[in-house]
Write an enzyme that holds these catalytic residues in place. Structure first.
Site, mmCIF file in Angstrom:
data_model
loop_
_atom_site.group_PDB
_atom_site.id
_atom_site.type_symbol
_atom_site.label_atom_id
_atom_site.label_comp_id
_atom_site.label_asym_id
_atom_site.label_seq_id
_atom_site.Cartn_x
_atom_site.Cartn_y
_atom_site.Cartn_z
ATOM 1 N N SER A 367 49.363 24.712 15.648
ATOM 2 C CA SER A 367 49.646 25.977 16.325
ATOM 3 C C SER A 367 50.183 25.635 17.710
ATOM 4 O O SER A 367 49.514 24.947 18.479
ATOM 5 C CB SER A 367 48.381 26.819 16.444
ATOM 6 O OG SER A 367 48.619 27.931 17.269
ATOM 7 N N ARG A 368 51.379 26.112 18.019
ATOM 8 C CA ARG A 368 51.986 25.754 19.307
ATOM 9 C C ARG A 368 51.429 26.593 20.450
ATOM 10 O O ARG A 368 51.773 26.370 21.599
ATOM 11 C CB ARG A 368 53.511 25.891 19.205
ATOM 12 C CG ARG A 368 54.084 24.908 18.193
ATOM 13 C CD ARG A 368 55.597 24.804 18.236
ATOM 14 N NE ARG A 368 56.030 23.903 17.170
ATOM 15 C CZ ARG A 368 56.566 24.288 16.023
ATOM 16 N NH1 ARG A 368 56.733 25.569 15.786
ATOM 17 N NH2 ARG A 368 56.934 23.405 15.106
ATOM 18 N N VAL A 369 50.587 27.575 20.123
ATOM 19 C CA VAL A 369 49.913 28.339 21.173
ATOM 20 C C VAL A 369 48.602 27.652 21.545
ATOM 21 O O VAL A 369 48.185 27.639 22.696
ATOM 22 C CB VAL A 369 49.672 29.794 20.708
ATOM 23 C CG1 VAL A 369 48.840 30.554 21.719
ATOM 24 C CG2 VAL A 369 51.002 30.495 20.492
#
Length: 506
Positions: A367-369
């Site tokens: 997850s890039r968040v």
């Protein structure tokens, strides 16, 4: 009685003065070719891309191709366009872009790609419409994704968290549990103020009915809309379905609410678009897809956003699903969508058949968040969980060679096995955040190291029942503060130790 000539001329003059010309300008065209839900029209020189045109009272179409000599139109509203439409038929402009009804009237309903109900519950009563195609909000109108959208699935909420306004891809082979994750996520939004839209593209009608019945059973249809474009519908309706679902979800976002939209799946959507493009003789590219296949999905997924507080602070979270062939995530459509989204949850066939369900490959999922979309309590326990699993994966490779292991290595393997067991979860059993944190805390603190792997699932169930019955205040405190304070952790250690003493491991 005879009239004098001057009286007759006066009457005629009076009538001429009262007469007003009523001119109606209408743009019409002629069908020059029809077949496979596609019609070529001659004469509609001023028509717009995406505009609705009328063939008859019931049959409409959408302008899909603008060429020098003709216009390409995809046909809706008939199961047999080749018989209902003939060469030489008149086609009229409407001046309207394709749009769908939106708002509260659609909640709890099953509609088709044009927003028409297909659930037998009567007509929709909505006075609000949105165009299927809309411009995504710009960077200035957005704010960072930082509020969690909890799926209720331990492996996702701890390892690959999803935030409100994020686009997280679910990818894997067929029959690996992709739809199951999406349905669990919808069920887990109960009571959280998130409106859900489930878009079924190219699925069997029986599968869509089963999903609708499941959502009704768990009380999730109270805040969910299903957009159905089954495998029986034309490629044109399958192409429109995700844009219709996005428009329905956008209405909630622009009204300051949170929405979740699931596209199941975009592989079939791309195939429907390829079919239409080839029928319209657009130049084929790689794997026969047209050159703008990337733009097809980017303009859809970029509409997901967390709006700035000045615009109401609403959000739309997108969970697109992609089906791979033999685990190949490097093929054309998967790589396109991976590059558009903010991370992916990768489901693996081998894990699924080994009994690890949900079959999430923690190494390839990302997850890039990241931690920004997690509560503080989940961040506190997930960091240690990631480390334990990473060490376990590394050491598990060496154990295949049968080498003797020292005590520290054995301890890491024991911990890793139990952490893998913790992440297993049944379908339709999403957990609230505080219970996810509790069981992961038990594992990362070593409370499960001396419990057999076969007894972990039973330990989890009995532990939750014990907490509910005797220590509901702990769950309430975590729910309110969303943090594991020093005092709370000390209490938890005592509660877990007390429960373990009475837990029968056999």
């Amino acid at each position: 009685m005879s009239l004098k000539p001057e009286e007759v001329s006066a009457i005629i003059k009076k009538e001429i003065e009262k007469y007003k010309t009523r001119l109606r300008v209408e743009s019409i065209g002629t069908v020059i070719q029809v077949g496979d839900t596609i019609a070529r029209i001659y004469g509609l020189d001023d028509v717009m891309m995406g505009e609705i045109v009328e063939f008859s009272e019931k049959i409409i179409g959408m302008v899909f191709n603008l060429e020098e000599e003709s216009v390409g139109v995809v046909i809706f509203g008939t199961d047999n366009p080749d018989k209902d439409i003939k060469e030489g038929d008149i086609v009229r402009r409407t001046g309207r872009i394709v749009q769908v009804p939106v708002g509260q009237a659609l909640v709890g309903r099953v509609v088709n790609s044009l927003g028409r109900p297909v659930d037998g519950k009567g007509p929709l009563h909505s006075d609000r419409y949105r165009p299927l195609e809309a411009k995504a909000v710009n960077v200035i109108e957005r704010q960072p994704v930082k509020q969690p959208l909890e799926t209720g699935i331990k492996a996702i909420d701890a390892m690959t968290p999803i935030g409100r306004g994020q686009r997280e891809l679910i990818i894997g082979d067929r029959q690996t549990g992709k739809t199951a994750i999406a349905i669990d996520t919808i069920i887990n939004q109960k009571g959280k103020g998130v409106y859900c839209v489930y878009v079924a593209i190219g699925q069997k009608i029986s599968s869509i009915v089963t999903i609708a019945e499941t959502l009704v059973k768990y009380g999730a249809m109270d805040y969910t809309t299903i957009v159905s474009a089954s495998s029986r519908t034309s490629a044109s309706l399958q192409y429109l379905a995700p844009y219709a679902g996005c428009a329905i979800a956008e209405e909630f976002m622009y009204n300051g609410k949170d929405a979740l939209v699931i596209y199941d799946d975009l592989t079939k959507h791309a195939q429907a678009y390829r079919q239409l493009s080839l029928l319209l003789r657009r130049p084929p590219g790689r794997e026969a897809y047209p050159g703008d296949i990337f733009y097809l999905h980017s303009r859809l997924l970029e509409r997901a956003a967390k709006l700035h507080d000045n615009l109401g602070g609403g959000s739309m979270t997108a969970l697109p699903i992609i089906e791979t062939q033999a685990g190949d995530i490097t093929s054309y459509i998967p790589t396109n969508v991976i590059s558009i989204t903010d991370g992916q949850i990768y489901l693996e066939n081998d894990l699924f058949w080994a009994g690890v369900r949900p079959a999430i490959n923690v190494g390839l999922s990302v997850s890039r968040v990241g931690g920004k979309a997690q509560s503080k309590a989940m961040r506190q326990v997930s960091a240690k969980l990631r480390m334990d699993l990473a060490q376990y994966r590394e050491l598990a490779t060496f154990t295949q060679f049968g080498t003797e292991l020292d005590k520290a290595t054995q301890a890491q393997l024991i911990r890793g096995e139990r952490m893998m067991e913790i992440l297993k979860q049944g379908q339709y059993e999403p957990l609230p955040m505080e219970k996810e944190v509790l069981i992961i805390y038990c594992g990362t603190k070593g409370f499960l190291d001396d419990i057999p792997v076969s007894a972990i699932q039973r330990f989890e169930q009995e532990f939750f029942s014990y907490i509910d019955a005797n220590h509901g205040d702990i769950l309430r405190e975590m729910q309110e503060t969303k943090e594991l304070t020093e005092g709370l952790m000390q209490r938890l250690d005592r509660v877990i130790s007390t429960f373990k003493e009475g837990f029968k491991q056999s």
